[in-house]
Design an enzyme around this catalytic site. Structure first.
Site, PDB file in Angstrom:
ATOM      1  N   CYS A 106       1.068   6.082  -2.469  1.00 53.72           N
ATOM      2  CA  CYS A 106      -0.061   6.858  -1.966  1.00 53.72           C
ATOM      3  C   CYS A 106      -1.078   7.233  -3.036  1.00 53.72           C
ATOM      4  O   CYS A 106      -2.213   7.589  -2.722  1.00 53.72           O
ATOM      5  CB  CYS A 106       0.460   8.116  -1.273  1.00 53.72           C
ATOM      6  SG  CYS A 106       1.740   7.748  -0.048  1.00 53.72           S
TER       7      CYS A 106
ATOM      8  N   HIS B 256      -5.476  11.588   0.255  1.00 52.82           N
ATOM      9  CA  HIS B 256      -4.550  10.668   0.896  1.00 52.82           C
ATOM     10  C   HIS B 256      -4.238  11.159   2.303  1.00 52.82           C
ATOM     11  O   HIS B 256      -3.890  12.330   2.498  1.00 52.82           O
ATOM     12  CB  HIS B 256      -3.273  10.545   0.074  1.00 52.82           C
ATOM     13  CG  HIS B 256      -2.131   9.951   0.824  1.00 52.82           C
ATOM     14  ND1 HIS B 256      -2.207   8.711   1.434  1.00 52.82           N
ATOM     15  CD2 HIS B 256      -0.880  10.424   1.088  1.00 52.82           C
ATOM     16  CE1 HIS B 256      -1.059   8.454   2.029  1.00 52.82           C
ATOM     17  NE2 HIS B 256      -0.246   9.477   1.833  1.00 52.82           N
TER      18      HIS B 256
ATOM     19  N   ASN C  49      -0.805   6.674   8.526  1.00 54.22           N
ATOM     20  CA  ASN C  49      -0.708   6.806   7.077  1.00 54.22           C
ATOM     21  C   ASN C  49      -0.532   5.396   6.512  1.00 54.22           C
ATOM     22  O   ASN C  49       0.520   4.787   6.655  1.00 54.22           O
ATOM     23  CB  ASN C  49       0.491   7.691   6.722  1.00 54.22           C
ATOM     24  CG  ASN C  49       0.721   7.830   5.221  1.00 54.22           C
ATOM     25  OD1 ASN C  49       0.287   7.013   4.431  1.00 54.22           O
ATOM     26  ND2 ASN C  49       1.448   8.866   4.844  1.00 54.22           N
TER      27      ASN C  49
END
Length: 333
Positions: A114, A260, A290
């Protein structure tokens, strides 16, 4: 020499997984519950025969087409993934050949999740500043879906597959500022695929249910949600504060924060904790999920599409997660 973001594009797999489909598999999780808590309505999932490098190539080709970029001008490839095609060779080398990028170009893979996009920008800026390269193709691509146990309802609701392509050059629409980076390997086991590589090469098919009813095994993605939340809540406010200091800025001078895209609940918690107005805090995950290292460039692309930045606007970009690893920078339009 200054480094700039010159162009961004991204690619999503055709196959999708909706909340309705997940709710049918896990009836205790209603459609509205998933959407309200996670902030995701659907996520794109790579096909069985579709891999991270395929998506990276598609994203790069889209970048070349959308922005009239000649592959012959690329002199370095940075490829961020945690789902490489092979242990070796380096996937970036295969991508170079598929894209028709000159053989004089440098190419390397780096394994980050990430925080990967921020680290990629830092590496690219270093290559430009050192005079090593002038046009760096930064690719982020991930297929976490291939690591997730079919019975792991928690992770299946969160993660989506995607790839993004960014051109970093000696000119462009946004100057890349100074970086704040961090690492804490003590948290490694809280987000891990333990088996399948060299230390534990044999995947164990045995699986167990965790305390939340998610089916997991050492050969699949394990995420300790409470520990990840605690780490994020502690690390990110300090990361943002230190990044502002590095760039000689106050929080009020940042026109847009793009973090993120972990999940809606975590982002809202961070926004409120850092006292950032909602209008200055961009969220884009409802239709993609995500997407790990591609979440920041996808959100950046969509933010610029929805509300183009005026001249001299300053946007803060931050990534954080698996590793533990974190990083942030400021870009100036």
């Amino acid at each position: 020499m200054q480094a700039f973001i010159k162009a961004i594009s991204y690619h999503l797999p055709q196959q999708q997984l909706s909340n309705a489909e997940l709710s049918a598999l896990f009836p205790e999780w209603g459609v509205e519950k998933i959407a309200n808590k996670i902030g995701i309505d659907t996520r794109h999932i790579a096909a069985m025969d579709e891999f991270a490098s395929d998506m990276a190539v598609a994203a790069a080709q889209k970048l070349f087409t959308e922005h009239s970029i000649n592959p012959a001008e690329i002199d370095f490839i940075l490829y961020c993934t945690q789902s490489p095609d092979y242990f070796l060779p380096t996937t970036a080398c295969i991508i170079q050949d598929k894209l028709g990028i000159p053989v004089k170009a440098g190419a390397l893979d780096f394994n980050l999740g990430c925080s990967g996009y921020i680290y990629g920008l830092a590496l690219a800026k270093g290559l430009v500043a050192a005079g090593i390269a002038k046009n760096i193709l930064l690719l982020t691509s991930e297929t976490y879906s291939k690591f997730i146990h079919p019975g792991d309802k928690g992770n299946r609701t969160i993660f989506g597959d995607a790839a993004a392509a960014t051109l970093i050059s000696t000119d462009g629409f946004a100057a890349i500022g100074d970086f704040e980076l961090g690492t804490d390997g003590k948290g490694a086991e809280n987000l891990m695929v333990k088996q399948g590589a060299i230390r534990y090469p044999d995947k164990n098919a045995d699986s167990v249910k965790d305390g939340y009813g998610n089916q997991q095994s050492p050969g699949h993605l394990h995420m300790d949600g409470p520990e990840i939340f605690a780490f994020t809540s502690q690390a990110v406010p300090g990361l943002i504060a230190d990044t502002l200091v590095k760039n000689n800025l106050d929080k009020a001078e940042i026109d847009q924060f793009i973090l993120h895209q972990a999940n809606q609940y975590m982002l809202e918690h961070l926004r409120k904790k850092m006292e950032i107005p909602a209008e200055n805090f961009y969220i884009y995950m409802a239709n993609v999920g995500n997407t790990v290292s591609s979440s920041v460039p996808i959100a950046l692309y969509e933010a610029m599409e929805q509300k183009p930045a005026p001249a001299h606007a300053k946007w803060l970009l931050a990534g954080f997660g698996v590793g533990y690893s974190w990083g942030a920078t400021v870009i100036t339009f």
